[in-house]
Scaffold this active site. Structure first.
Site, PDB file in Angstrom:
ATOM      1  N   ASP A 100       0.798  -1.154   0.048  1.00 41.96           N
ATOM      2  CA  ASP A 100       0.025   0.051   0.017  1.00 41.96           C
ATOM      3  C   ASP A 100       0.826   1.232   0.080  1.00 41.96           C
ATOM      4  O   ASP A 100       1.821   1.341   0.997  1.00 41.96           O
ATOM      5  CB  ASP A 100      -0.726   0.075   1.236  1.00 41.96           C
ATOM      6  CG  ASP A 100      -2.291   0.470   0.977  1.00 41.96           C
ATOM      7  OD1 ASP A 100      -2.440   1.728   0.668  1.00 41.96           O
ATOM      8  OD2 ASP A 100      -3.087  -0.187   1.426  1.00 41.96           O
ATOM      9  N   ASP A 202      -3.077   4.640  -2.095  1.00 40.59           N
ATOM     10  CA  ASP A 202      -4.318   5.308  -1.514  1.00 40.59           C
ATOM     11  C   ASP A 202      -4.807   6.662  -2.031  1.00 40.59           C
ATOM     12  O   ASP A 202      -4.059   7.509  -1.967  1.00 40.59           O
ATOM     13  CB  ASP A 202      -3.790   5.256  -0.064  1.00 40.59           C
ATOM     14  CG  ASP A 202      -4.827   5.578   1.152  1.00 40.59           C
ATOM     15  OD1 ASP A 202      -5.570   4.789   1.230  1.00 40.59           O
ATOM     16  OD2 ASP A 202      -4.747   6.888   1.653  1.00 40.59           O
ATOM     17  N   GLU A 265      -6.738   3.520  -5.592  1.00 44.79           N
ATOM     18  CA  GLU A 265      -7.988   3.714  -5.018  1.00 44.79           C
ATOM     19  C   GLU A 265      -8.397   5.167  -5.559  1.00 44.79           C
ATOM     20  O   GLU A 265      -7.920   5.983  -5.087  1.00 44.79           O
ATOM     21  CB  GLU A 265      -7.928   3.595  -3.321  1.00 44.79           C
ATOM     22  CG  GLU A 265      -9.061   3.789  -2.791  1.00 44.79           C
ATOM     23  CD  GLU A 265      -9.252   4.240  -1.309  1.00 44.79           C
ATOM     24  OE1 GLU A 265     -10.042   3.820  -0.637  1.00 44.79           O
ATOM     25  OE2 GLU A 265      -8.233   5.044  -1.103  1.00 44.79           O
ATOM     26  N   HIS A 327     -11.133  -3.178   3.514  1.00 44.10           N
ATOM     27  CA  HIS A 327     -11.122  -2.834   5.011  1.00 44.10           C
ATOM     28  C   HIS A 327     -11.575  -1.638   5.395  1.00 44.10           C
ATOM     29  O   HIS A 327     -11.762  -1.303   6.641  1.00 44.10           O
ATOM     30  CB  HIS A 327      -9.537  -2.617   5.354  1.00 44.10           C
ATOM     31  CG  HIS A 327      -8.727  -1.704   4.717  1.00 44.10           C
ATOM     32  ND1 HIS A 327      -8.599  -1.543   3.286  1.00 44.10           N
ATOM     33  CD2 HIS A 327      -8.484  -0.433   4.931  1.00 44.10           C
ATOM     34  CE1 HIS A 327      -8.159  -0.477   3.026  1.00 44.10           C
ATOM     35  NE2 HIS A 327      -7.869   0.400   3.917  1.00 44.10           N
ATOM     36  N   ASP A 328     -12.466  -0.996   4.351  1.00 42.67           N
ATOM     37  CA  ASP A 328     -12.943   0.388   4.727  1.00 42.67           C
ATOM     38  C   ASP A 328     -14.565  -0.124   4.552  1.00 42.67           C
ATOM     39  O   ASP A 328     -15.622   0.779   4.777  1.00 42.67           O
ATOM     40  CB  ASP A 328     -12.710   1.261   3.664  1.00 42.67           C
ATOM     41  CG  ASP A 328     -11.432   1.612   3.719  1.00 42.67           C
ATOM     42  OD1 ASP A 328     -10.878   1.821   4.998  1.00 42.67           O
ATOM     43  OD2 ASP A 328     -10.715   2.117   2.920  1.00 42.67           O
TER      44      ASP A 328
HETATM   45  C1  GLC Z   1      -8.055   5.112   2.179  1.00 52.79           C
HETATM   46  C2  GLC Z   1      -7.888   3.759   3.140  1.00 52.79           C
HETATM   47  C3  GLC Z   1      -8.602   4.006   4.286  1.00 52.79           C
HETATM   48  C4  GLC Z   1      -7.614   5.345   5.072  1.00 52.79           C
HETATM   49  C5  GLC Z   1      -7.907   6.600   4.325  1.00 52.79           C
HETATM   50  C6  GLC Z   1      -6.830   7.575   4.511  1.00 52.79           C
HETATM   51  O1  GLC Z   1      -9.518   5.330   1.982  1.00 52.79           O
HETATM   52  O2  GLC Z   1      -8.499   2.700   2.485  1.00 52.79           O
HETATM   53  O3  GLC Z   1      -8.336   3.021   5.246  1.00 52.79           O
HETATM   54  O4  GLC Z   1      -8.346   5.382   6.330  1.00 52.79           O
HETATM   55  O5  GLC Z   1      -7.514   6.130   2.733  1.00 52.79           O
HETATM   56  O6  GLC Z   1      -5.659   7.089   4.515  1.00 52.79           O
END
Ligand code: GLC
Length: 533
Positions: A100, A202, A265, A327-328
């Site tokens: 990541d 991310d 993402e 994970h979100d």
């Molecule tokens: C992304 C991650 C999440 C995190 C956010 C800030 O959305 O998937 O878990 O809290 O970024 O880094």
């Protein structure tokens, strides 16, 4: 068979949340050695690449998405040497490792930010986003943190505000500063040199912000009960001009290494998401496709429309991908129930494009329930209903204490699911019809049929509104998938004259030749067939 596709196109990605996978040293938190010790399981399962959520040094305000050092490993997870071992052992087994990468923000404890906040004239001041207060002394504009409240934090010594689109301990970097870009690219190179096979990048959609810092408009559709971050439309912080130059820079640096992947993402509507493949397909290899996660109704026609819309929107030559959870987001087996979770595994693993599986999906793991005081997620502080802890519970390995995640007598960082004695790797390995064995069988069929990895996609019209049927074809090989998204029996017609061979039913109790003129599907059943092209 030899073909020119990359591993990230034909392969299946498995997401590991390292804190929750396997605790090898008895501190209640998963670690790299734990992951290494389970590589044979992942190989047995049949996935091809592991994406690890952040493993870097971090005060863990956002569980590793707040980084203090991009080129090291948090002692909780192990050492750089443990990471090298994991890489080596994974590669020995033909498994890839994707890290990541968190470019939008660092931890406020990162040395860069420590320097940046020292004074307005510090060399690193401009590495973050500092603004003077508004005329009334309040925040510079109305931007909201995605974790709630203003996105601006006042820093008394220097008399300015810094921007944090997430937690107050996650200050946003200033990607308009070329030094920041170079420093972050060096961090990427560090891992690529070490042999890492790529990055999941991310929160990419917010990397650049409006240069004029204009207020975000109010969202007329917002109603009480909706997440506070939706009160405003994030017009001036999402998908800003200039983003594509950065994407091309990231891609160009990745291309210097052989066979690496960039997964983004990008929480964007589908048309805007597509632009991140790059006009020349020179940006993100796989902009994550979260459409299934956000579908308001989980019904055959809605799923079909989503697939068709996505397929139609894909630029020429762009490679698709599918996600059911991470994970979100609430776990798929909680969203659709355990029966349909089997069907969604078949869907995920037979659509065109690269699937990403979230750890535990293969077991049918569901969200856990926790009391507010047990919650750890910063998002839960004010809004327990948004807590992401329920989807991050420890992996369920067996029916011993702590589901085999931590040694007996140790308290894992989050509680283990109540039903772990039924749903765990060891029990499901012994049950030939478990969702685990189904997932493994699906992965095996997928590997052996080019139609499923490389083939074209076409929907097959049905009278039953509850069924979603599609065909995958590669040269002379053809597979059909028929999925019944209702609890009732349904009949589908795939061809008036022909026969087909069942490769797999989600119920795992039938195979062999059947006529395609009238196929009976039981409630929540899906079948995968091989037919003549
Ligand atoms: C992304 C991650 C999440 C995190 C956010 C800030 O959305 O998937 O878990 O809290 O970024 O880094």
């Amino acid at each position: 068979m030899m073909h020119s596709h990359s591993w990230w196109q034909t392969g299946v990605i498995y997401q590991i949340y390292p804190r929750s996978f396997l605790d090898s040293n008895g501190d209640g938190i998963g670690d790299l050695s734990g992951i290494t010790s389970k590589l044979d399981y992942l190989r047995w399962l049949g996935v091809d690449a592991l994406w690890l959520s952040p493993i870097y040094p971090s005060p863990m305000a956002d569980f590793g998405y707040d980084i203090t050092n991009y080129t090291n490993v948090h002692p909780l997870f192990g050492t750089l040497k443990d990471l090298d071992t994991l890489l080596h052992e994974a590669h020995q087994r033909n498994l890839k490792i994707i890290l990541d990468f968190v470019p939008n923000h660092t931890s406020d404890e990162h040395p860069w930010f420590q320097q940046s906040r020292e004074s307005r004239t510090n060399d690193k001041r401009d590495w973050y986003i500092w603004r003077d207060p508004a005329d009334d002394g309040g925040p510079p504009n109305n931007w909201q943190s995605r974790f709630g409240g203003s996105a601006w934090k006042f820093d008394t010594p220097s008399g300015q505000y810094y921007l944090h689109l997430y937690d107050v301990k996650q200050p946003d970097l200033n990607w308009r500063n070329p030094q920041v870009r170079q420093a972050m690219y060096n961090n990427m190179r560090f891992w690529l040199e070490r042999g890492v096979d790529g990055f999941r990048v991310d929160a990419l959609e917010v990397l650049l912000k409006d240069e004029q810092f204009r207020d975000n408009p109010l969202n007329p559709a917002w109603k009480p009960g909706d997440p506070p971050r939706r009160r405003l439309i994030e017009h001036y912080i999402v998908d800003q001009p200039g983003m594509h130059d950065i994407m091309q820079e990231m891609r160009a640096l990745t291309e210097k290494y052989d066979q690496r992947v960039l997964i983004g993402e990008l929480a964007l509507p589908v048309e805007r998401l597509m632009s991140y493949y790059g006009e020349q397909l020179d940006e993100i290899h796989l902009p994550f496709n979260f459409q299934f996660v956000h579908l308001p109704t989980w019904e055959a026609h809605a799923i079909r429309q989503t697939v068709e819309g996505y397929e139609a929107a894909l630029p020429e030559g762009a490679w698709p991908n599918w996600v059911l959870g991470n994970h979100d987001m609430s776990r798929i087996a909680t969203r659709v129930g355990r029966e349909q979770a089997r069907l969604t595994q078949m869907l995920l693993l037979t659509l065109r494009g690269t699937p990403t599986c979230y750890y535990g999906e293969e077991l049918g793991m569901q969200n856990i329930t926790l009391a507010h005081e047990e919650m750890q997620d910063p998002l839960a502080r004010e809004h327990p209903e948004y807590s992401r802890d329920p989807v991050r519970s420890p992996m369920q390995w067996d029916d011993s204490a702590n589901a085999g995640f931590s040694p007996a007598g140790i308290k894992p960082w989050l509680p283990v699911a109540n039903d772990y004695q039924t749903y765990n790797v060891s029990a499901e390995q012994q049950d030939p019809r478990s969702i685990l064995m189904l997932t493994r069988a699906l992965l095996a069929v997928r590997r052996s049929y080019d139609a499923l990895t490389l083939g074209s996609y076409r929907s097959v019209e049905q009278e039953s509104a509850n069924c979603f049927v599609y065909q995958r074809q590669y040269v002379h090989q053809c597979c059909l998938v028929a999925l019944n998204f209702s609890a009732q029996d349904q009949v589908v017609t795939l061809s008036r004259q022909r026969q087909g061979r069942i490769l797999l039913s989600t119920h795992m109790d039938r195979e062999g030749l059947i006529p395609l003129s009238e196929i009976h599907l039981r409630g929540n059943e899906g079948i995968l067939l091989e037919v003549e092209a």
